[in-house]
Design a protein around this motif. Structure first.
Motif, PDB file in Angstrom:
ATOM      1  N   LEU A 195       0.002   1.634  -9.548  1.00  0.00           N
ATOM      2  CA  LEU A 195      -1.685   1.797 -10.136  1.00  0.00           C
ATOM      3  C   LEU A 195      -2.083   3.160 -10.000  1.00  0.00           C
ATOM      4  CD1 LEU A 195      -3.630  -1.266  -8.910  1.00  0.00           C
ATOM      5  CD2 LEU A 195      -2.826  -0.779 -11.135  1.00  0.00           C
ATOM      6  N   MET A 202      -4.725   5.486  -9.258  1.00  0.00           N
ATOM      7  CA  MET A 202      -6.116   5.302  -8.668  1.00  0.00           C
ATOM      8  C   MET A 202      -7.051   6.388  -9.211  1.00  0.00           C
ATOM      9  SD  MET A 202      -5.825   2.555  -7.179  1.00  0.00           S
ATOM     10  CE  MET A 202      -7.322   2.157  -6.379  1.00  0.00           C
ATOM     11  N   LEU A 219     -10.620   2.767 -11.904  1.00  0.00           N
ATOM     12  CA  LEU A 219     -10.423   2.613 -10.520  1.00  0.00           C
ATOM     13  C   LEU A 219     -10.935   3.428  -9.498  1.00  0.00           C
ATOM     14  CD1 LEU A 219      -6.775   1.273 -11.214  1.00  0.00           C
ATOM     15  CD2 LEU A 219      -8.649  -0.067 -11.098  1.00  0.00           C
ATOM     16  N   CYS A 233     -12.378   2.023  -6.316  1.00  0.00           N
ATOM     17  CA  CYS A 233     -11.775   0.971  -5.641  1.00  0.00           C
ATOM     18  C   CYS A 233     -10.996   1.501  -4.521  1.00  0.00           C
ATOM     19  CB  CYS A 233     -10.779   0.306  -6.516  1.00  0.00           C
ATOM     20  SG  CYS A 233     -11.305  -0.272  -8.080  1.00  0.00           S
ATOM     21  N   LEU A 289      -6.843  -5.143  -3.722  1.00  0.00           N
ATOM     22  CA  LEU A 289      -7.833  -3.913  -3.888  1.00  0.00           C
ATOM     23  C   LEU A 289      -9.256  -4.261  -3.314  1.00  0.00           C
ATOM     24  CD1 LEU A 289      -7.117  -2.844  -7.702  1.00  0.00           C
ATOM     25  CD2 LEU A 289      -6.370  -1.543  -5.737  1.00  0.00           C
ATOM     26  N   VAL A 336     -12.872  -3.830  -4.487  1.00  0.00           N
ATOM     27  CA  VAL A 336     -13.566  -3.372  -5.654  1.00  0.00           C
ATOM     28  C   VAL A 336     -14.981  -3.727  -5.401  1.00  0.00           C
ATOM     29  CG1 VAL A 336     -11.473  -3.723  -7.102  1.00  0.00           C
ATOM     30  CG2 VAL A 336     -13.169  -5.493  -7.077  1.00  0.00           C
ATOM     31  N   ILE A 388     -12.974  -4.224 -14.127  1.00  0.00           N
ATOM     32  CA  ILE A 388     -11.825  -3.919 -13.332  1.00  0.00           C
ATOM     33  C   ILE A 388     -10.484  -4.989 -13.730  1.00  0.00           C
ATOM     34  CG2 ILE A 388     -10.473  -3.565 -11.282  1.00  0.00           C
ATOM     35  CD1 ILE A 388     -13.284  -2.393 -10.448  1.00  0.00           C
ATOM     36  N   LEU A 405      -6.952  -3.901 -15.576  1.00  0.00           N
ATOM     37  CA  LEU A 405      -5.635  -4.522 -15.250  1.00  0.00           C
ATOM     38  C   LEU A 405      -4.825  -5.356 -16.032  1.00  0.00           C
ATOM     39  CD1 LEU A 405      -6.813  -5.285 -11.554  1.00  0.00           C
ATOM     40  CD2 LEU A 405      -5.321  -3.204 -12.276  1.00  0.00           C
TER      41      LEU A 405
END
Lengths: 274, 325
Positions: free
Chosen positions: B264, B266, B271, B274, B286, B288, B296, B300
């Protein structure tokens, strides 16, 4: 109403408690079988041991062989009927793990709850141990000696009931000590040893020195199963009045001490972590 | 007038400070040092009849101690306490007939017998007239749909089934107040759902005042309009459950499994708020922000080959920690 006897809610409550404990016992078939075996084993041991001691003798300490065996049959039966010993262990366990609270939150006196539990167990075992004792007497075909005096028989059985009541109170008291000491196994071990000696479960007390027996007579244990057994054998009947007075006094003392101790210890109890 | 009322309620206890090692144990035979710990500290509480209140806090916060004082199992060290006008630790029968307590780890049932046997006993213990007993028993048995289990030995019931029987036993005498200490602990999702439904119904239909302690946020969220948070014996929140969660439960936890190796990024805008709690190439956990969680998730699903996803609420400990700080 049940038949002609009116049942108060309190009476019905405790009768149901006795009933549920009988029902619980009926689940354990192996327990019943081994309790019969243990009574038989105890009697067999006495049969062999006293057989050797009596070899070539008519009497030992005023006891004939038949009387001695009768003593063992009766004493084993009466001792095994006292189911109160488990109260202390159960209370010790339940106070320490916190589950004693289940008795505190329902509208039943904990001591009465344990009394009903003891009666329930005893009613169940009386059938099995009585059968075991009867079979044993039948197999060995010996002269079973018992007094023909009805008053003595009634006195002996009344004393027995008082004895069981006292033992229940006494074991409840020991159990209550867990609130204070957290672990009462040492007390219970000492109690078991003293009780075995004073109750005549190990040897008939007449075999002990007179001075020792005089001291024992102030204690309730002497009257629990030993004296009723002796009275049924036609001996020691002159001790009946003293026995009743002593037992009633001890029962009275514990009837006052137990609720006071329970109240005192439970209000001081911290109950941390349980 | 509140049905439960406490004023400056305090419970302290002494704790043995055992020194470590054999030497410490031997020294302890002759001299012991104790420290005084406050399990509940100056606790003020007012609960009205019919309320369904949640009592939340991490382990050792004082929840169970508070319940034990309210039910009379232990006595307070200081402060005032009244439940239905009674001082609980007097343990009067008139008081005990009006409340019930169910503790997840402690049982009123006779394991060798059936639930019906225990109910018959409780009928007599609480002096419930036969018609009332039958009506009450049938109502709860139907509500839980456990008719076929009533004559099964309790030891042969599952944990969830046993808890249902505990609740039926506790409610048989129609108590005004029901104390529940972790009733759903260790139960599977279906049993938990049924128990929640049952409690909701009892509270609404019978107007039973319920005080519930639970580690599960969902229990509290779904059942209690009001929540009280306790930590280290002190009350740190008392208000609506909705307000509690809106204010202090700021994050959700996402457990995502990927079909392929995934890293991922970030630094992506979606994100950036997160935090990664756990990460390997096929799985990531995660934390969040609650309000951004759906965006989110959407991101994803679009950007990765998601195989499985679990959404979790923050646990009570984290929420309490945040409140405390």
């Amino acid at each position: 109403m049940n038949g002609c006897i009116p049942e108060s809610p309190v009476m019905k409550k405790y009768l149901e408690l006795i009933k549920i404990n009988v029902k619980t016992q009926l689940i354990w078939r192996t327990d019943a079988f081994f309790s019969m075996i243990s009574v038989c084993a105890k009697m067999l041991f006495a049969y062999l041991l006293w057989g050797i001691i009596f070899e070539g003798k008519e009497t030992v300490a005023g006891f004939s062989y038949s009387m001695m065996i009768s003593y063992y049959v009766l004493n084993s039966f009466f001792s095994s009927m006292d189911m109160s010993g488990s109260i202390s262990y159960e209370m010790d366990d339940k106070i320490r793990n916190g589950s004693f609270s289940k008795y505190m939150i329902i509208p039943v006196l904990p001591q009465a709850y344990f009394l009903c539990q003891t009666i329930g167990k005893a009613l169940f075992y009386v059938v099995f141990t009585f059968t075991a004792s009867f079979i044993w007497i039948f197999i060995f075909k010996f002269d079973f000696i018992i007094t023909a005096n009805a008053l003595h028989v009634v006195s002996a059985f009344t004393l027995l009931l008082l004895g069981y009541l006292f033992m229940q109170q006494f074991h409840y008291y020991l159990g209550l000590l867990t609130f204070k000491f957290k672990n009462i196994f040492l007390f219970l071990m000492i109690k078991d040893n003293i009780f075995s000696l004073i109750s005549g479960a190990v040897i008939p007390l007449v075999l002990l020195p007179h001075e020792v027996i005089s001291v024992f007579k102030f204690l309730p244990f002497y009257y629990i199963s030993y004296l009723p057994t002796m009275i049924l054998l036609g001996r020691n009947s002159e001790e009946v009045p003293q026995a009743f007075i002593t037992m009633l006094l001890w029962i009275l003392v514990l009837a006052v001490v137990n609720p006071a101790t329970y109240k005192y210890y439970r209000t001081k109890f911290e109950g941390a972590g349980i | 007038m509140p049905i439960i009322e406490t004023k400056d309620l305090t419970k302290t206890y002494k704790r043995y400070k055992k020194k470590e090692g054999l030497r410490g144990s031997l020294t302890g035979l002759f001299k012991r040092d104790y420290e005084v710990k406050k399990a509940v500290d100056s606790f003020n509480l007012e609960i009205e009849e019919g309320e369904f209140t949640g009592l939340i806090g991490p382990n050792g916060a004082g929840k169970t101690t508070l319940i034990k004082m309210l039910t009379g199992i232990i006595a307070p060290t200081a402060g005032r306490l009244s439940v239905m006008g009674f001082y609980p630790n007097k343990l009067e029968n008139a008081f005990k007939k009006q409340y019930a307590v169910v503790m997840g780890q402690k049982s009123q049932l006779f394991f060798e017998l059936t639930a019906n046997d225990t109910l018959s006993l409780f009928k007599e213990i609480y002096d419930i007239p036969k018609p009332e007993f039958e009506k009450s028993r049938d109502y709860f048995v139907e509500l839980f749909n456990v008719k076929e289990l009533m004559n099964v030995q309790v030891r042969n019931l599952s944990l969830g089934e046993r808890m249902k029987m505990e609740l039926i036993t506790a409610l048989l005498h129609n108590p005004r107040v029901l104390f529940l200490d972790e009733p759903t602990i260790g139960l599977d999702a279906i049993a938990v759902k049924q128990i929640r439904m049952f409690l909701k119904e009892v509270n609404e239909n019978k107007k039973t005042t319920i005080l519930l302690t639970s580690h599960y946020m969902e229990d509290i969220k779904q059942l209690c309009k009001r929540s009280i948070v306790i930590n280290k014996g002190l009350k740190i929140f008392d208000g609506s459950t909705e307000n509690l969660f809106n204010t202090y439960q700021k994050y959700k936890i996402l457990h995502i499994s990927f079909a392929d190796k995934t890293n991922l990024r970030m630094e992506d805008a979606q994100l950036k708020n997160c935090s990664i709690l756990e990460n390997d190439e096929y799985k990531v956990t995660l934390q969040v922000p609650k309000e951004a969680s759906s965006k989110i998730l959407d991101y994803l699903f679009k950007s990765c080959t998601v195989q499985d996803i679990t959404v979790e609420e923050e646990d009570i400990g984290t929420v309490v920690e945040r409140m405390y700080s």
